[in-house]
Enzyme design. Structure first.
Site, PDB file in Angstrom:
ATOM      1  N   PHE A  47      11.180   8.783   0.637  1.00 39.60           N
ATOM      2  CA  PHE A  47      10.194   8.636   1.710  1.00 39.60           C
ATOM      3  C   PHE A  47      10.872   8.071   2.956  1.00 39.60           C
ATOM      4  O   PHE A  47      12.073   7.773   2.944  1.00 39.60           O
ATOM      5  CB  PHE A  47       9.043   7.727   1.250  1.00 39.60           C
ATOM      6  N   GLY A  48      10.063   7.920   3.988  1.00 33.99           N
ATOM      7  CA  GLY A  48      10.527   7.233   5.197  1.00 33.99           C
ATOM      8  C   GLY A  48      11.806   7.829   5.772  1.00 33.99           C
ATOM      9  O   GLY A  48      11.911   9.039   6.001  1.00 33.99           O
ATOM     10  N   TYR A  49      12.779   6.950   6.005  1.00 36.54           N
ATOM     11  CA  TYR A  49      14.029   7.353   6.640  1.00 36.54           C
ATOM     12  C   TYR A  49      15.070   7.866   5.631  1.00 36.54           C
ATOM     13  O   TYR A  49      16.229   8.058   5.992  1.00 36.54           O
ATOM     14  CB  TYR A  49      14.602   6.162   7.426  1.00 36.54           C
ATOM     15  N   ASP A  50      14.672   8.068   4.381  1.00 38.05           N
ATOM     16  CA  ASP A  50      15.626   8.509   3.354  1.00 38.05           C
ATOM     17  C   ASP A  50      16.434   9.755   3.753  1.00 38.05           C
ATOM     18  O   ASP A  50      17.631   9.824   3.458  1.00 38.05           O
ATOM     19  CB  ASP A  50      14.908   8.765   2.016  1.00 38.05           C
TER      20      ASP A  50
ATOM     21  N   ARG B 148      16.325  -2.042  -1.637  1.00 39.47           N
ATOM     22  CA  ARG B 148      15.193  -2.554  -2.427  1.00 39.47           C
ATOM     23  C   ARG B 148      15.648  -2.903  -3.832  1.00 39.47           C
ATOM     24  O   ARG B 148      15.248  -3.932  -4.397  1.00 39.47           O
ATOM     25  CB  ARG B 148      14.079  -1.502  -2.460  1.00 39.47           C
TER      26      ARG B 148
ATOM     27  N   ASN C 175       0.836  -1.210   0.000  1.00 39.81           N
ATOM     28  CA  ASN C 175       0.000   0.000   0.000  1.00 39.81           C
ATOM     29  C   ASN C 175       0.864   1.251   0.000  1.00 39.81           C
ATOM     30  O   ASN C 175       0.370   2.342   0.243  1.00 39.81           O
ATOM     31  CB  ASN C 175      -0.912   0.003   1.242  1.00 39.81           C
ATOM     32  N   ASN C 176       2.156   1.072  -0.237  1.00 39.16           N
ATOM     33  CA  ASN C 176       3.088   2.203  -0.181  1.00 39.16           C
ATOM     34  C   ASN C 176       3.392   2.673  -1.611  1.00 39.16           C
ATOM     35  O   ASN C 176       4.080   1.982  -2.369  1.00 39.16           O
ATOM     36  CB  ASN C 176       4.358   1.740   0.556  1.00 39.16           C
TER      37      ASN C 176
ATOM     38  N   ASP D 242       9.077  -6.486   2.624  1.00 43.20           N
ATOM     39  CA  ASP D 242       9.067  -5.924   3.968  1.00 43.20           C
ATOM     40  C   ASP D 242      10.453  -5.359   4.206  1.00 43.20           C
ATOM     41  O   ASP D 242      11.460  -6.014   3.917  1.00 43.20           O
ATOM     42  CB  ASP D 242       8.709  -6.977   5.018  1.00 43.20           C
TER      43      ASP D 242
HETATM   44  P1  ITT Z   1       3.614  -1.983   2.662  1.00 43.03           P
HETATM   45  O1  ITT Z   1       3.752  -2.893   3.863  1.00 43.03           O
HETATM   46  O2  ITT Z   1       2.200  -1.724   2.292  1.00 43.03           O
HETATM   47  O3  ITT Z   1       4.478  -2.422   1.510  1.00 43.03           O
HETATM   48  P2  ITT Z   1       4.882  -0.076   4.415  1.00 43.03           P
HETATM   49  O4  ITT Z   1       5.241   1.371   4.290  1.00 43.03           O
HETATM   50  O5  ITT Z   1       4.042  -0.473   5.603  1.00 43.03           O
HETATM   51  O6  ITT Z   1       4.204  -0.541   3.054  1.00 43.03           O
HETATM   52  P3  ITT Z   1       6.958  -1.797   5.459  1.00 43.03           P
HETATM   53  O7  ITT Z   1       6.001  -2.568   6.291  1.00 43.03           O
HETATM   54  O8  ITT Z   1       7.978  -2.552   4.693  1.00 43.03           O
HETATM   55  O9  ITT Z   1       6.211  -0.900   4.388  1.00 43.03           O
HETATM   56  O10 ITT Z   1       7.582  -0.709   6.439  1.00 43.03           O
HETATM   57  C1  ITT Z   1       8.775  -0.203   6.183  1.00 43.03           C
HETATM   58  C2  ITT Z   1       8.934   1.198   6.695  1.00 43.03           C
HETATM   59  O11 ITT Z   1      10.348   1.399   6.657  1.00 43.03           O
HETATM   60  C3  ITT Z   1       8.326   2.237   5.767  1.00 43.03           C
HETATM   61  O12 ITT Z   1       7.067   2.693   6.164  1.00 43.03           O
HETATM   62  C4  ITT Z   1       9.365   3.352   5.834  1.00 43.03           C
HETATM   63  O13 ITT Z   1       9.161   4.153   6.974  1.00 43.03           O
HETATM   64  C5  ITT Z   1      10.655   2.590   6.007  1.00 43.03           C
HETATM   65  N1  ITT Z   1      11.275   2.300   4.709  1.00 43.03           N
HETATM   66  C6  ITT Z   1      11.199   1.157   3.972  1.00 43.03           C
HETATM   67  N2  ITT Z   1      11.899   1.268   2.834  1.00 43.03           N
HETATM   68  C7  ITT Z   1      12.428   2.492   2.848  1.00 43.03           C
HETATM   69  C8  ITT Z   1      13.230   3.212   1.953  1.00 43.03           C
HETATM   70  O14 ITT Z   1      13.615   2.706   0.786  1.00 43.03           O
HETATM   71  N3  ITT Z   1      13.578   4.445   2.292  1.00 43.03           N
HETATM   72  C9  ITT Z   1      13.192   4.984   3.452  1.00 43.03           C
HETATM   73  N4  ITT Z   1      12.416   4.401   4.350  1.00 43.03           N
HETATM   74  C10 ITT Z   1      12.033   3.152   4.050  1.00 43.03           C
END
Ligand code: ITT
Length: 193
Positions: free
Chosen positions: A149-152, A178, A9-10, A69
């Site tokens: 996104f996220g911790y980038d 990834r 869902n991301n 994940d």
């Molecule tokens: P889905 O499970 O629906 O795929 P999600 O965002 O919940 O989406 P995860 O359970 O794998 O994904 O959680 C991983 C978290 O780690 C994500 O929400 C980000 O905060 C971080 N993350 C994962 N990959 C990342 C990336 O490439 N760069 C930065 N942060 C990342």
């Protein structure tokens, strides 16, 4: 062209996946197959959660499917946030909340080594296959960059001058955790022809 569902869902992940492997296979999103489920991630390993997500779609729709994940594992925090990366600062938290919590946890600490991990689970003809991509790096002291996104914005891969968030999508996809896992899955699928 081969069609495969990406169980996520991301939207950021979907963009990275399509940029990396979209020319060799048609990657369908969950919404495109009519699935709007919020799949519970109850396992305590990346492998376990990736398999839960991929199996959910494969079992419900009988389609070839993969899920990823991912998470950030910080040495001095004993591998946290790890599998809890999405909700490190609590249920419903934002990327910004998570980054702030990491920076606070590492405040004044010089040992800032970390790994970014992605585990892909591919369900191919009913069987599960796993592909793990890892990147070593460090957590910097303040946010740098606005892409991704996220911790980038706080993660700088080892030997690289930029954080993931200072790279454009193509640059991140040359070296990310990834991208490595996707490359392995793509090579596996090419051998299945
Ligand atoms: P889905 O499970 O629906 O795929 P999600 O965002 O919940 O989406 P995860 O359970 O794998 O994904 O959680 C991983 C978290 O780690 C994500 O929400 C980000 O905060 C971080 N993350 C994962 N990959 C990342 C990336 O490439 N760069 C930065 N942060 C990342």
């Amino acid at each position: 062209m081969r069609k495969i569902v990406f169980a996520s869902n991301n939207a950021h992940k979907l963009q990275e996946v399509r940029n990396k492997i979209g020319s060799s296979m048609e990657v369908l999103s969950m919404n495109e197959i009519g699935c709007f489920d919020d799949i519970p991630e109850t396992a305590e390993t990346f492998e376990g959660n990736a398999e839960i997500k991929a199996r959910w779609i494969a079992d419900k729709y009988q389609l070839d499917c993969f899920a990823d994940d991912s998470g950030l594992c910080i040495d001095t925090l004993n591998g946290a946030p790890g599998v809890y990366s999405a909700r490190y600062a609590g249920e419903g938290c934002t990327f910004s909340d998570n980054n702030k919590k990491v920076l606070l946890a590492l405040d004044g600490i010089r040992e800032r080594q970390a790994q970014f991990v992605t585990v892909i689970c591919l369900i191919w003809k009913g069987k599960s296959y796993f592909f793990r991509g890892e990147v070593e790096g460090e957590i910097i002291e303040k946010l740098e960059g606005t892409s991704g996104f996220g911790y980038d914005p706080i993660f700088k891969p080892k030997g690289h001058p930029l954080t993931y968030a200072q790279m454009d999508l193509n640059e991140k996809n040359q070296l990310s955790h990834r991208a490595k896992a996707l490359q392995m899955m793509s090579e596996f699928l090419q051998r299945q022809l």
